[in-house]
Motif scaffolding. Structure first.
Motif, PDB file in Angstrom:
ATOM      1  N   LEU A   1      42.679 -63.631 -29.238  1.00  0.00           N
ATOM      2  CA  LEU A   1      43.757 -62.654 -28.522  1.00  0.00           C
ATOM      3  C   LEU A   1      44.508 -63.453 -27.443  1.00  0.00           C
ATOM      4  N   TRP A   2      45.710 -63.277 -27.305  1.00  0.00           N
ATOM      5  CA  TRP A   2      46.628 -64.031 -26.329  1.00  0.00           C
ATOM      6  C   TRP A   2      47.596 -63.190 -25.803  1.00  0.00           C
ATOM      7  N   PHE A   3      48.032 -63.352 -24.536  1.00  0.00           N
ATOM      8  CA  PHE A   3      48.915 -62.511 -24.002  1.00  0.00           C
ATOM      9  C   PHE A   3      49.839 -63.353 -22.897  1.00  0.00           C
ATOM     10  N   TRP A   4      51.413 -63.056 -23.151  1.00  0.00           N
ATOM     11  CA  TRP A   4      52.023 -63.688 -22.110  1.00  0.00           C
ATOM     12  C   TRP A   4      53.077 -62.683 -21.608  1.00  0.00           C
ATOM     13  N   SER A   5      53.135 -62.951 -20.118  1.00  0.00           N
ATOM     14  CA  SER A   5      54.341 -61.941 -19.677  1.00  0.00           C
ATOM     15  C   SER A   5      55.518 -62.211 -19.990  1.00  0.00           C
ATOM     16  N   ARG A   6      56.491 -61.509 -19.873  1.00  0.00           N
ATOM     17  CA  ARG A   6      58.124 -61.786 -20.315  1.00  0.00           C
ATOM     18  C   ARG A   6      58.500 -63.121 -19.581  1.00  0.00           C
ATOM     19  N   ASN A   7      58.085 -63.140 -18.359  1.00  0.00           N
ATOM     20  CA  ASN A   7      58.532 -64.598 -17.627  1.00  0.00           C
ATOM     21  C   ASN A   7      57.974 -65.779 -17.662  1.00  0.00           C
ATOM     22  N   ASP A   8      56.693 -65.665 -18.361  1.00  0.00           N
ATOM     23  CA  ASP A   8      55.853 -66.691 -18.390  1.00  0.00           C
ATOM     24  C   ASP A   8      56.266 -67.987 -19.133  1.00  0.00           C
TER      25      ASP A   8
ATOM     26  N   GLY B   1      55.974 -58.128 -22.363  1.00  0.00           N
ATOM     27  CA  GLY B   1      55.386 -59.275 -22.490  1.00  0.00           C
ATOM     28  C   GLY B   1      54.962 -59.477 -24.115  1.00  0.00           C
ATOM     29  N   TRP B   2      54.171 -60.346 -24.362  1.00  0.00           N
ATOM     30  CA  TRP B   2      53.794 -60.360 -25.849  1.00  0.00           C
ATOM     31  C   TRP B   2      52.244 -60.594 -25.889  1.00  0.00           C
ATOM     32  N   TYR B   3      51.950 -59.700 -26.978  1.00  0.00           N
ATOM     33  CA  TYR B   3      50.424 -59.940 -27.222  1.00  0.00           C
ATOM     34  C   TYR B   3      50.423 -60.420 -28.878  1.00  0.00           C
ATOM     35  N   ALA B   4      49.366 -61.087 -28.854  1.00  0.00           N
ATOM     36  CA  ALA B   4      49.330 -61.784 -30.200  1.00  0.00           C
ATOM     37  C   ALA B   4      47.584 -61.670 -30.580  1.00  0.00           C
ATOM     38  N   MET B   5      47.385 -61.691 -31.817  1.00  0.00           N
ATOM     39  CA  MET B   5      46.030 -61.681 -32.271  1.00  0.00           C
ATOM     40  C   MET B   5      46.117 -62.530 -33.743  1.00  0.00           C
ATOM     41  N   GLU B   6      45.070 -63.387 -33.646  1.00  0.00           N
ATOM     42  CA  GLU B   6      44.777 -64.089 -35.108  1.00  0.00           C
ATOM     43  C   GLU B   6      43.470 -63.636 -35.422  1.00  0.00           C
ATOM     44  N   ARG B   7      43.344 -63.106 -36.767  1.00  0.00           N
ATOM     45  CA  ARG B   7      42.024 -62.889 -37.303  1.00  0.00           C
ATOM     46  C   ARG B   7      42.005 -63.623 -38.515  1.00  0.00           C
ATOM     47  N   THR B   8      40.937 -64.381 -38.629  1.00  0.00           N
ATOM     48  CA  THR B   8      40.442 -65.256 -39.756  1.00  0.00           C
ATOM     49  C   THR B   8      39.046 -65.164 -40.012  1.00  0.00           C
ATOM     50  N   SER B   9      38.510 -65.626 -41.203  1.00  0.00           N
ATOM     51  CA  SER B   9      37.252 -65.086 -41.511  1.00  0.00           C
ATOM     52  C   SER B   9      35.987 -65.858 -40.564  1.00  0.00           C
ATOM     53  N   THR B  10      36.719 -66.436 -39.628  1.00  0.00           N
ATOM     54  CA  THR B  10      35.747 -67.334 -38.793  1.00  0.00           C
ATOM     55  C   THR B  10      35.968 -66.883 -37.203  1.00  0.00           C
TER      56      THR B  10
END
Length: 149
Positions: A50-57, A37-46
């Motif tokens: 974090l997000w997660f999606w399975s391969r077939n999502d 699947g996919w894990y994603a992180m966004e880091r800003t000053s504020t």
């Protein structure tokens, strides 16, 4: 779903701010069987999100799935974790990020007797040393890794 609210590693056995993803399969054999699947992180000053999606999502954003040259996290829906900079000065606590891919067996957290279940027949280290077959499916198979700035 935040598992711990005190992110201070010095007071919670180095577990940090644990997050429980209620969207299966996000780890282990079911994750492998689904093709990852996919894990994603966004880091800003504020905030840190974090997000997660399975391969077939079906809700995987096309820009994530296809490895677009640019991403728009604001369009990805509600993150599984969203740490807002309202009581912690991110600038004084977080420096440049390093990507470390590590399959630590035991380590500071899981190897700690206070964390490793007392119902287990042996310590974490003894389990790793004496039962290597238990870890035959413990591996990384990374198709890609992307960093957007």
């Amino acid at each position: 779903n935040l598992v711990t609210t005190d992110c201070n590693w010095e007071v919670n056995y180095n577990s940090g701010c644990g997050v429980q993803v209620d969207k299966s399969p996000s780890y282990g054999p079911p994750f492998n069987a689904a093709g990852g699947g996919w894990y994603a992180m966004e880091r800003t000053s504020t905030h840190i999100s974090l997000w997660f999606w399975s391969r077939n999502d079906a809700s995987v954003p096309a820009e994530v799935k296809n490895g677009s040259g640019a991403v728009s996290p604001a369009t990805w829906g509600t993150p599984y974790a969203n740490f807002v900079n309202n009581s912690c000065d991110f600038g004084s606590h977080f420096g440049p990020e390093n990507i470390i891919i590590n399959l630590t067996l035991c380590g500071d957290w899981a190897g700690n007797d206070a964390i490793y279940p007392s119902t287990c027949p042996q310590t974490c280290i003894d389990h790793v040393n004496n039962d290597p077959a238990s870890f035959k499916n413990a591996y990384w198979d990374i198709a890609s890794l992307r960093v957007y700035e």
